[in-house]
Design a protein around this motif. Sequence first.
Motif, mmCIF file in Angstrom:
data_model
loop_
_atom_site.group_PDB
_atom_site.id
_atom_site.type_symbol
_atom_site.label_atom_id
_atom_site.label_comp_id
_atom_site.label_asym_id
_atom_site.label_seq_id
_atom_site.Cartn_x
_atom_site.Cartn_y
_atom_site.Cartn_z
ATOM 1 N N ILE A 43 -7.570 3.369 -5.757
ATOM 2 C CA ILE A 43 -7.708 3.067 -4.329
ATOM 3 C C ILE A 43 -9.183 3.041 -3.940
ATOM 4 O O ILE A 43 -9.656 2.143 -3.241
ATOM 5 C CB ILE A 43 -6.956 4.117 -3.487
ATOM 6 N N ILE A 63 -6.677 -2.640 -2.755
ATOM 7 C CA ILE A 63 -6.081 -1.321 -3.010
ATOM 8 C C ILE A 63 -4.912 -1.439 -3.986
ATOM 9 O O ILE A 63 -4.762 -0.642 -4.914
ATOM 10 C CB ILE A 63 -5.628 -0.676 -1.692
ATOM 11 N N ASN A 74 0.821 -1.211 0.000
ATOM 12 C CA ASN A 74 0.000 0.000 0.000
ATOM 13 C C ASN A 74 0.853 1.259 0.000
ATOM 14 O O ASN A 74 0.461 2.288 -0.561
ATOM 15 C CB ASN A 74 -0.921 0.015 1.224
#
Length: 426
Positions: free
Chosen positions: A148, A119, A77
């Motif tokens: 996202i 994500i 991420n």
Amino acid sequence: MNKSFFITLAKWVLPAGIIGLLIGSATALLLTVNDALGNVREQNSWLILFLPLGGLLIGFLYMKLGPSSGYDLYKGNNLVIEGVQGKTKVLRRLGPLVYLGTFITVFFGGSTGREGAAIQMGGSAAETVIRFFKINVIDRKILLMSGISAGFGAAFGTPITGAVFGMEMSAIGKMKYEALIPCLTASFIGHYVTENVWGVEHEEFVIKALPELSVMSFAKVVLLAIIFSLLSMFYCQLRHGIHFLSEKYTKKNHMVRAFAGGLIIVLLTFTAGTYEYNGRGLDMLEASFDSDVPRFAFLAKLVFTAVTMGSGFVGGEAIPLFFMGATLGNTLYPFFDFPLSFLAALGLITAFCGGANTPVAAFLLSVEMFDGKGIEYFFVACITAFIFSGHHGLWPSQKIYEPKSRLFRLTNGDTIKNVEQKKKKH
């Protein structure tokens, strides 16, 4: 001017819609396969013995596909966040790789979630669309945000939350409202495709009763939010500490890291005498809303997840934080004169808020997840958790555009990682 406006709008909406379509289908695959693998593991508890070997495989894949390209794919991420910040590029291979790693982690019993995979796949899909349409630098950042948004909205069935989460995730104290339309487009389309095209059903959590509105009730909510924020802060510190030490002592040999982490999880599982803390733990999470759960379940899940994610396995940390917060709320039930389901819900939302540093998205998550019940309490709780969790969080690459309070003497534009490093030096 109107012509220019509509051209710009079309340049955002069309790519964002494509991203939503891609991620809606990809997330449906993620959720369906995760459920199937989780069910197989629950019916065959001996699979936990192969978790170290699963770690070896994940470590090998990340070492093989990452360093040769000059990127540390283990940033996960954080790599997507740095892409939004313009510091790096999101590799298209990141999404498929984290999906495979998540499937391996879930199948063999690592403690993980789903939003990280969604994500990162969102970032990969956005990068693919960006390159196809040859998007400029400014719009590139906006479309990465929409990736996202699509991933989060589709993963949890919360499209409004997803839209705001995409704008709020990369920086503390700032949201790029210019990205609202593409983020909303991607999130809603991703959610629609996941639920209505592929028929995926999301978990439902119900608040059966609410405390009466009073000054005392709000005071208790503030106190509880502080407790839950400290829980999330402790988890983040432990998880990053394990990550740092495991890389240090293995000299970033991710195969050795994950193999050792898998062994520790196996030992923890047999020590605990239960498999409740392996995988996603959805059964106990749901049970925490209406029945007693083990008193220290939140602590066990915290340790299992910190070791799993800190040693090199992949997936997500939202579901584990939901679990920790909800079960801690369940444990605190005898000490607070609040309905059990409300305590579990409050813990679920505020623990996530404290770890993600996304107070607006967390509040909207409570609205969508609990049908708007108790919004006054959740609003106060999210603000409290956001402030009291300090400048810690799940993602060290988050930029601090402005400190959460003037009580924190920090430099604007710094990252959580740099703040942590400066604290250690002092």
